[in-house]
Design a protein around this motif. Structure first.
Motif, PDB file in Angstrom:
ATOM      1  N   ASP A  84      30.138  57.886  52.754  1.00 37.68           N
ATOM      2  CA  ASP A  84      30.988  56.821  53.097  1.00 37.68           C
ATOM      3  C   ASP A  84      30.620  55.217  52.732  1.00 37.68           C
ATOM      4  O   ASP A  84      31.610  54.634  52.127  1.00 37.68           O
ATOM      5  CB  ASP A  84      31.043  56.669  54.701  1.00 37.68           C
ATOM      6  N   GLU A  85      29.390  55.221  52.727  1.00 37.37           N
ATOM      7  CA  GLU A  85      28.896  53.795  52.083  1.00 37.37           C
ATOM      8  C   GLU A  85      29.146  53.697  50.640  1.00 37.37           C
ATOM      9  O   GLU A  85      29.385  52.657  50.225  1.00 37.37           O
ATOM     10  CB  GLU A  85      27.536  53.527  52.470  1.00 37.37           C
ATOM     11  N   LEU A  86      28.581  54.926  49.992  1.00 42.71           N
ATOM     12  CA  LEU A  86      28.812  54.596  48.538  1.00 42.71           C
ATOM     13  C   LEU A  86      30.668  54.663  48.108  1.00 42.71           C
ATOM     14  O   LEU A  86      30.823  54.009  47.152  1.00 42.71           O
ATOM     15  CB  LEU A  86      28.507  55.885  47.764  1.00 42.71           C
ATOM     16  N   VAL A  87      31.277  55.191  48.957  1.00 39.52           N
ATOM     17  CA  VAL A  87      32.556  55.137  48.489  1.00 39.52           C
ATOM     18  C   VAL A  87      33.256  53.774  48.891  1.00 39.52           C
ATOM     19  O   VAL A  87      34.003  53.345  48.245  1.00 39.52           O
ATOM     20  CB  VAL A  87      33.577  56.372  49.229  1.00 39.52           C
ATOM     21  N   GLU A  88      32.912  53.228  49.984  1.00 39.07           N
ATOM     22  CA  GLU A  88      33.204  51.813  50.380  1.00 39.07           C
ATOM     23  C   GLU A  88      32.583  50.715  49.219  1.00 39.07           C
ATOM     24  O   GLU A  88      33.375  50.003  48.947  1.00 39.07           O
ATOM     25  CB  GLU A  88      32.583  51.645  51.644  1.00 39.07           C
ATOM     26  N   ARG A  89      31.532  51.061  48.895  1.00 35.57           N
ATOM     27  CA  ARG A  89      30.935  50.117  47.758  1.00 35.57           C
ATOM     28  C   ARG A  89      31.691  50.198  46.412  1.00 35.57           C
ATOM     29  O   ARG A  89      31.609  49.057  45.751  1.00 35.57           O
ATOM     30  CB  ARG A  89      29.460  50.151  48.016  1.00 35.57           C
ATOM     31  N   TRP A  90      31.985  51.234  45.977  1.00 33.61           N
ATOM     32  CA  TRP A  90      31.918  51.616  44.437  1.00 33.61           C
ATOM     33  C   TRP A  90      33.531  52.065  44.343  1.00 33.61           C
ATOM     34  O   TRP A  90      33.868  52.059  43.006  1.00 33.61           O
ATOM     35  CB  TRP A  90      31.107  52.544  44.011  1.00 33.61           C
ATOM     36  N   ALA A  91      34.363  52.396  45.356  1.00 32.57           N
ATOM     37  CA  ALA A  91      35.589  52.666  45.037  1.00 32.57           C
ATOM     38  C   ALA A  91      36.544  51.333  44.653  1.00 32.57           C
ATOM     39  O   ALA A  91      36.187  50.130  45.061  1.00 32.57           O
ATOM     40  CB  ALA A  91      36.470  53.390  46.200  1.00 32.57           C
ATOM     41  N   LEU A  92      37.440  51.635  43.659  1.00 28.63           N
ATOM     42  CA  LEU A  92      38.173  50.464  43.025  1.00 28.63           C
ATOM     43  C   LEU A  92      39.563  50.229  44.119  1.00 28.63           C
ATOM     44  O   LEU A  92      40.112  51.213  44.306  1.00 28.63           O
ATOM     45  CB  LEU A  92      38.883  50.605  41.650  1.00 28.63           C
ATOM     46  N   LEU A  93      39.795  49.084  44.355  1.00 27.30           N
ATOM     47  CA  LEU A  93      40.722  48.587  45.180  1.00 27.30           C
ATOM     48  C   LEU A  93      41.957  48.552  44.232  1.00 27.30           C
ATOM     49  O   LEU A  93      41.972  48.483  42.919  1.00 27.30           O
ATOM     50  CB  LEU A  93      40.615  47.289  45.731  1.00 27.30           C
ATOM     51  N   LYS A  94      43.185  48.323  44.698  1.00 25.36           N
ATOM     52  CA  LYS A  94      44.445  48.569  43.972  1.00 25.36           C
ATOM     53  C   LYS A  94      44.346  47.188  42.909  1.00 25.36           C
ATOM     54  O   LYS A  94      44.797  47.665  41.745  1.00 25.36           O
ATOM     55  CB  LYS A  94      45.717  48.229  44.639  1.00 25.36           C
ATOM     56  N   ASP A  95      43.870  46.056  43.180  1.00 22.19           N
ATOM     57  CA  ASP A  95      44.073  44.897  42.267  1.00 22.19           C
ATOM     58  C   ASP A  95      42.842  45.259  41.213  1.00 22.19           C
ATOM     59  O   ASP A  95      43.051  44.789  40.140  1.00 22.19           O
ATOM     60  CB  ASP A  95      43.926  43.553  43.064  1.00 22.19           C
ATOM     61  N   GLU A  96      41.844  45.697  41.493  1.00 21.73           N
ATOM     62  CA  GLU A  96      40.692  46.020  40.464  1.00 21.73           C
ATOM     63  C   GLU A  96      41.313  47.182  39.698  1.00 21.73           C
ATOM     64  O   GLU A  96      40.941  47.062  38.638  1.00 21.73           O
ATOM     65  CB  GLU A  96      39.275  46.332  41.309  1.00 21.73           C
ATOM     66  N   GLN A  97      41.795  48.106  40.000  1.00 20.25           N
ATOM     67  CA  GLN A  97      42.508  49.122  39.306  1.00 20.25           C
ATOM     68  C   GLN A  97      43.431  48.537  38.183  1.00 20.25           C
ATOM     69  O   GLN A  97      43.293  49.102  37.007  1.00 20.25           O
ATOM     70  CB  GLN A  97      43.180  50.326  40.018  1.00 20.25           C
ATOM     71  N   VAL A  98      44.363  47.594  38.583  1.00 23.17           N
ATOM     72  CA  VAL A  98      44.876  46.902  37.638  1.00 23.17           C
ATOM     73  C   VAL A  98      44.449  46.109  36.534  1.00 23.17           C
ATOM     74  O   VAL A  98      44.469  46.340  35.319  1.00 23.17           O
ATOM     75  CB  VAL A  98      45.898  45.701  38.216  1.00 23.17           C
ATOM     76  N   LEU A  99      43.181  45.508  36.927  1.00 25.08           N
ATOM     77  CA  LEU A  99      42.276  44.937  35.806  1.00 25.08           C
ATOM     78  C   LEU A  99      41.775  45.814  35.005  1.00 25.08           C
ATOM     79  O   LEU A  99      41.300  45.658  33.783  1.00 25.08           O
ATOM     80  CB  LEU A  99      41.002  44.271  36.533  1.00 25.08           C
ATOM     81  N   VAL A 100      41.075  46.914  35.513  1.00 28.70           N
ATOM     82  CA  VAL A 100      40.490  47.927  34.783  1.00 28.70           C
ATOM     83  C   VAL A 100      41.375  48.709  33.835  1.00 28.70           C
ATOM     84  O   VAL A 100      40.828  49.147  32.696  1.00 28.70           O
ATOM     85  CB  VAL A 100      39.715  49.245  35.549  1.00 28.70           C
ATOM     86  N   SER A 101      42.827  49.157  34.370  1.00 30.80           N
ATOM     87  CA  SER A 101      43.598  49.782  33.434  1.00 30.80           C
ATOM     88  C   SER A 101      44.023  49.042  31.953  1.00 30.80           C
ATOM     89  O   SER A 101      44.191  49.640  31.225  1.00 30.80           O
ATOM     90  CB  SER A 101      44.883  49.826  34.175  1.00 30.80           C
ATOM     91  N   GLY A 102      43.534  47.861  31.955  1.00 29.85           N
ATOM     92  CA  GLY A 102      43.694  47.247  30.863  1.00 29.85           C
ATOM     93  C   GLY A 102      42.790  47.515  29.723  1.00 29.85           C
ATOM     94  O   GLY A 102      42.600  47.004  28.567  1.00 29.85           O
ATOM     95  N   LYS A 103      41.821  48.138  30.038  1.00 27.24           N
ATOM     96  CA  LYS A 103      40.684  48.604  29.114  1.00 27.24           C
ATOM     97  C   LYS A 103      40.920  49.911  28.727  1.00 27.24           C
ATOM     98  O   LYS A 103      41.529  50.761  29.050  1.00 27.24           O
ATOM     99  CB  LYS A 103      39.091  48.379  29.812  1.00 27.24           C
ATOM    100  N   ARG A 104      39.829  50.151  27.717  1.00 29.62           N
ATOM    101  CA  ARG A 104      39.917  51.412  27.043  1.00 29.62           C
ATOM    102  C   ARG A 104      38.709  52.196  26.799  1.00 29.62           C
ATOM    103  O   ARG A 104      37.686  51.565  26.778  1.00 29.62           O
ATOM    104  CB  ARG A 104      40.531  51.582  25.527  1.00 29.62           C
ATOM    105  N   GLY A 105      38.507  53.513  26.886  1.00 30.20           N
ATOM    106  CA  GLY A 105      37.380  54.253  26.849  1.00 30.20           C
ATOM    107  C   GLY A 105      36.293  53.598  27.629  1.00 30.20           C
ATOM    108  O   GLY A 105      36.117  53.637  28.653  1.00 30.20           O
ATOM    109  N   ALA A 106      35.047  53.776  27.050  1.00 30.31           N
ATOM    110  CA  ALA A 106      33.727  53.393  27.530  1.00 30.31           C
ATOM    111  C   ALA A 106      33.919  52.056  28.172  1.00 30.31           C
ATOM    112  O   ALA A 106      33.286  51.681  29.195  1.00 30.31           O
ATOM    113  CB  ALA A 106      32.362  53.577  26.529  1.00 30.31           C
ATOM    114  N   THR A 107      34.530  51.221  27.529  1.00 28.23           N
ATOM    115  CA  THR A 107      34.706  49.847  27.873  1.00 28.23           C
ATOM    116  C   THR A 107      35.493  49.591  29.551  1.00 28.23           C
ATOM    117  O   THR A 107      34.889  48.866  30.370  1.00 28.23           O
ATOM    118  CB  THR A 107      35.712  48.981  27.100  1.00 28.23           C
ATOM    119  N   ARG A 108      36.160  50.876  29.797  1.00 28.46           N
ATOM    120  CA  ARG A 108      36.835  50.796  31.038  1.00 28.46           C
ATOM    121  C   ARG A 108      35.790  50.979  31.939  1.00 28.46           C
ATOM    122  O   ARG A 108      35.697  50.595  33.169  1.00 28.46           O
ATOM    123  CB  ARG A 108      37.845  51.757  31.049  1.00 28.46           C
TER     124      ARG A 108
END
Length: 64
Positions: A28-52
């Motif tokens: 539970d602590e790992l998921v809480e710490r490392w899961a991407l929030l909706k706004d973070e998913q938007v930021l990450v979606s602009g990247k490709r491959g290993a960069t993402r």
């Protein structure tokens, strides 16, 4: 086990690192710490491959 060259004991995420004395994290602590929030998913979606993946990890690491 003695700490390695970077002060890490070679354990899994969240275990003792140098003198910080962290305790192991449960699932539970790992998921809480490392899961991407909706706004973070938007930021990450602009990247490709290993960069993402690298961007997502750095984003979560520095957000702590």
């Amino acid at each position: 086990m003695s700490p390695g060259p970077y002060g890490c004991d070679g354990g899994i995420l969240g275990t003792t690192i140098g003198e910080r004395g962290r305790t192991p994290l449960d699932l539970d602590e790992l998921v809480e710490r490392w899961a991407l929030l909706k706004d973070e998913q938007v930021l990450v979606s602009g990247k490709r491959g290993a960069t993402r993946l690298g961007f997502a990890i750095l984003l979560k690491f520095y957000a702590q």
